[in-house]
Design a protein around this motif. Structure first.
Motif, PDB file in Angstrom:
ATOM      1  N   GLU A  32      23.508  29.260  16.760  1.00 45.69           N
ATOM      2  CA  GLU A  32      22.604  28.104  16.787  1.00 45.69           C
ATOM      3  C   GLU A  32      22.041  27.815  15.406  1.00 45.69           C
ATOM      4  O   GLU A  32      21.929  26.659  15.000  1.00 45.69           O
ATOM      5  N   LEU A  33      21.702  28.866  14.638  1.00 45.72           N
ATOM      6  CA  LEU A  33      21.214  28.658  13.265  1.00 45.72           C
ATOM      7  C   LEU A  33      22.275  27.966  12.419  1.00 45.72           C
ATOM      8  O   LEU A  33      21.967  27.030  11.680  1.00 45.72           O
ATOM      9  N   ALA A  34      23.503  28.417  12.521  1.00 44.38           N
ATOM     10  CA  ALA A  34      24.585  27.810  11.745  1.00 44.38           C
ATOM     11  C   ALA A  34      24.733  26.332  12.088  1.00 44.38           C
ATOM     12  O   ALA A  34      24.860  25.479  11.203  1.00 44.38           O
ATOM     13  N   LYS A  35      24.694  26.024  13.381  1.00 39.85           N
ATOM     14  CA  LYS A  35      24.837  24.632  13.827  1.00 39.85           C
ATOM     15  C   LYS A  35      23.677  23.770  13.324  1.00 39.85           C
ATOM     16  O   LYS A  35      23.888  22.690  12.770  1.00 39.85           O
ATOM     17  N   LEU A  36      22.460  24.251  13.505  1.00 49.90           N
ATOM     18  CA  LEU A  36      21.285  23.473  13.101  1.00 49.90           C
ATOM     19  C   LEU A  36      21.225  23.273  11.589  1.00 49.90           C
ATOM     20  O   LEU A  36      20.940  22.165  11.116  1.00 49.90           O
ATOM     21  N   LEU A  37      21.508  24.327  10.833  1.00 49.54           N
ATOM     22  CA  LEU A  37      21.428  24.205   9.375  1.00 49.54           C
ATOM     23  C   LEU A  37      22.577  23.375   8.815  1.00 49.54           C
ATOM     24  O   LEU A  37      22.412  22.704   7.803  1.00 49.54           O
ATOM     25  N   ALA A  38      23.721  23.392   9.472  1.00 49.64           N
ATOM     26  CA  ALA A  38      24.822  22.527   9.043  1.00 49.64           C
ATOM     27  C   ALA A  38      24.440  21.062   9.217  1.00 49.64           C
ATOM     28  O   ALA A  38      24.791  20.215   8.396  1.00 49.64           O
ATOM     29  N   ASN A  39      23.700  20.757  10.280  1.00 51.02           N
ATOM     30  CA  ASN A  39      23.273  19.382  10.551  1.00 51.02           C
ATOM     31  C   ASN A  39      22.099  18.949   9.690  1.00 51.02           C
ATOM     32  O   ASN A  39      22.035  17.804   9.260  1.00 51.02           O
ATOM     33  N   LYS A  40      21.149  19.835   9.469  1.00 49.78           N
ATOM     34  CA  LYS A  40      19.904  19.469   8.802  1.00 49.78           C
ATOM     35  C   LYS A  40      19.882  19.834   7.327  1.00 49.78           C
ATOM     36  O   LYS A  40      19.114  19.269   6.571  1.00 49.78           O
ATOM     37  N   GLY A  41      20.702  20.812   6.907  1.00 52.91           N
ATOM     38  CA  GLY A  41      20.705  21.260   5.522  1.00 52.91           C
ATOM     39  C   GLY A  41      19.506  22.139   5.218  1.00 52.91           C
ATOM     40  O   GLY A  41      18.650  22.386   6.068  1.00 52.91           O
ATOM     41  N   LEU A  42      19.468  22.616   3.984  1.00 48.00           N
ATOM     42  CA  LEU A  42      18.367  23.461   3.525  1.00 48.00           C
ATOM     43  C   LEU A  42      17.497  22.679   2.554  1.00 48.00           C
ATOM     44  O   LEU A  42      18.005  21.867   1.782  1.00 48.00           O
ATOM     45  N   PRO A  43      16.200  22.944   2.547  1.00 43.95           N
ATOM     46  CA  PRO A  43      15.360  22.316   1.533  1.00 43.95           C
ATOM     47  C   PRO A  43      15.723  22.861   0.146  1.00 43.95           C
ATOM     48  O   PRO A  43      16.238  23.979   0.021  1.00 43.95           O
ATOM     49  N   ASP A  44      15.468  22.076  -0.885  1.00 45.86           N
ATOM     50  CA  ASP A  44      15.839  22.448  -2.248  1.00 45.86           C
ATOM     51  C   ASP A  44      15.313  23.819  -2.648  1.00 45.86           C
ATOM     52  O   ASP A  44      15.987  24.561  -3.341  1.00 45.86           O
ATOM     53  N   ASN A  45      14.095  24.164  -2.203  1.00 44.49           N
ATOM     54  CA  ASN A  45      13.506  25.434  -2.618  1.00 44.49           C
ATOM     55  C   ASN A  45      14.228  26.646  -2.038  1.00 44.49           C
ATOM     56  O   ASN A  45      13.987  27.767  -2.481  1.00 44.49           O
ATOM     57  N   LEU A  46      15.125  26.470  -1.095  1.00 44.55           N
ATOM     58  CA  LEU A  46      15.872  27.594  -0.527  1.00 44.55           C
ATOM     59  C   LEU A  46      17.354  27.579  -0.899  1.00 44.55           C
ATOM     60  O   LEU A  46      18.087  28.477  -0.521  1.00 44.55           O
ATOM     61  N   LEU A  47      17.793  26.573  -1.653  1.00 40.62           N
ATOM     62  CA  LEU A  47      19.214  26.478  -1.980  1.00 40.62           C
ATOM     63  C   LEU A  47      19.698  27.655  -2.814  1.00 40.62           C
ATOM     64  O   LEU A  47      20.851  28.048  -2.725  1.00 40.62           O
ATOM     65  N   SER A  48      18.825  28.228  -3.637  1.00 40.01           N
ATOM     66  CA  SER A  48      19.247  29.369  -4.455  1.00 40.01           C
ATOM     67  C   SER A  48      18.675  30.677  -3.927  1.00 40.01           C
ATOM     68  O   SER A  48      18.658  31.680  -4.619  1.00 40.01           O
ATOM     69  N   GLY A  49      18.183  30.674  -2.705  1.00 41.26           N
ATOM     70  CA  GLY A  49      17.647  31.888  -2.091  1.00 41.26           C
ATOM     71  C   GLY A  49      16.177  31.731  -1.800  1.00 41.26           C
ATOM     72  O   GLY A  49      15.517  30.836  -2.311  1.00 41.26           O
ATOM     73  N   GLY A  50      15.669  32.595  -0.995  1.00 44.45           N
ATOM     74  CA  GLY A  50      14.257  32.537  -0.670  1.00 44.45           C
ATOM     75  C   GLY A  50      13.963  33.280   0.612  1.00 44.45           C
ATOM     76  O   GLY A  50      14.859  33.837   1.251  1.00 44.45           O
ATOM     77  N   VAL A  51      12.708  33.275   0.968  1.00 42.67           N
ATOM     78  CA  VAL A  51      12.245  33.979   2.154  1.00 42.67           C
ATOM     79  C   VAL A  51      11.561  32.987   3.078  1.00 42.67           C
ATOM     80  O   VAL A  51      10.773  32.155   2.635  1.00 42.67           O
ATOM     81  N   VAL A  52      11.870  33.082   4.333  1.00 44.75           N
ATOM     82  CA  VAL A  52      11.207  32.275   5.351  1.00 44.75           C
ATOM     83  C   VAL A  52      10.201  33.186   6.031  1.00 44.75           C
ATOM     84  O   VAL A  52      10.557  34.276   6.479  1.00 44.75           O
ATOM     85  N   PRO A  53       8.937  32.772   6.099  1.00 46.05           N
ATOM     86  CA  PRO A  53       7.937  33.652   6.702  1.00 46.05           C
ATOM     87  C   PRO A  53       8.226  33.912   8.175  1.00 46.05           C
ATOM     88  O   PRO A  53       8.733  33.048   8.884  1.00 46.05           O
ATOM     89  N   GLY A  54       7.908  35.118   8.590  1.00 47.61           N
ATOM     90  CA  GLY A  54       8.074  35.481   9.991  1.00 47.61           C
ATOM     91  C   GLY A  54       6.967  34.895  10.834  1.00 47.61           C
ATOM     92  O   GLY A  54       6.104  34.171  10.345  1.00 47.61           O
ATOM     93  N   GLY A  55       6.960  35.216  12.060  1.00 46.96           N
ATOM     94  CA  GLY A  55       5.931  34.727  12.953  1.00 46.96           C
ATOM     95  C   GLY A  55       6.273  35.050  14.384  1.00 46.96           C
ATOM     96  O   GLY A  55       7.319  35.611  14.687  1.00 46.96           O
ATOM     97  N   GLU A  56       5.390  34.680  15.232  1.00 46.77           N
ATOM     98  CA  GLU A  56       5.554  34.942  16.653  1.00 46.77           C
ATOM     99  C   GLU A  56       6.134  33.717  17.342  1.00 46.77           C
ATOM    100  O   GLU A  56       5.782  32.589  17.025  1.00 46.77           O
TER     101      GLU A  56
END
Length: 85
Positions: A32-56
């Protein structure tokens, strides 16, 4: 474009899940992540790597592993994009 995602930890509190169910859930989240990110793309700040905060994530009651994987992936994408879409 190749997107590599490393989920350090996915904790399912209060759920009894077998190793085979865990593998199925992992595959569903990744798919599902692959499908969603293929459709929506990544924001510029994550194109060269980064961390997405966790959460509940509050999972909907009575869902199966496919629906659970989809819901988890959708919530991760919301965090990546910084908004609901």
């Amino acid at each position: 474009m190749n997107i590599n995602i490393d989920i350090e930890k996915l904790v399912l509190e209060g759920m009894s899940i077998s190793p085979s169910q865990a593998r199925l859930l992992q595959a569903e989240v990744e798919s599902e992540l692959a499908k969603l990110l293929a459709n929506k793309g990544l924001p510029d700040n994550l194109l060269s790597g980064g961390v997405v905060p966790g959460g509940e994530i509050q999972l909907k009651p009575g869902i199966n592993s496919t629906q659970m994987g989809q819901q988890i992936a959708q919530e991760i994408v919301i965090k990546i994009l910084g908004k609901k879409s």
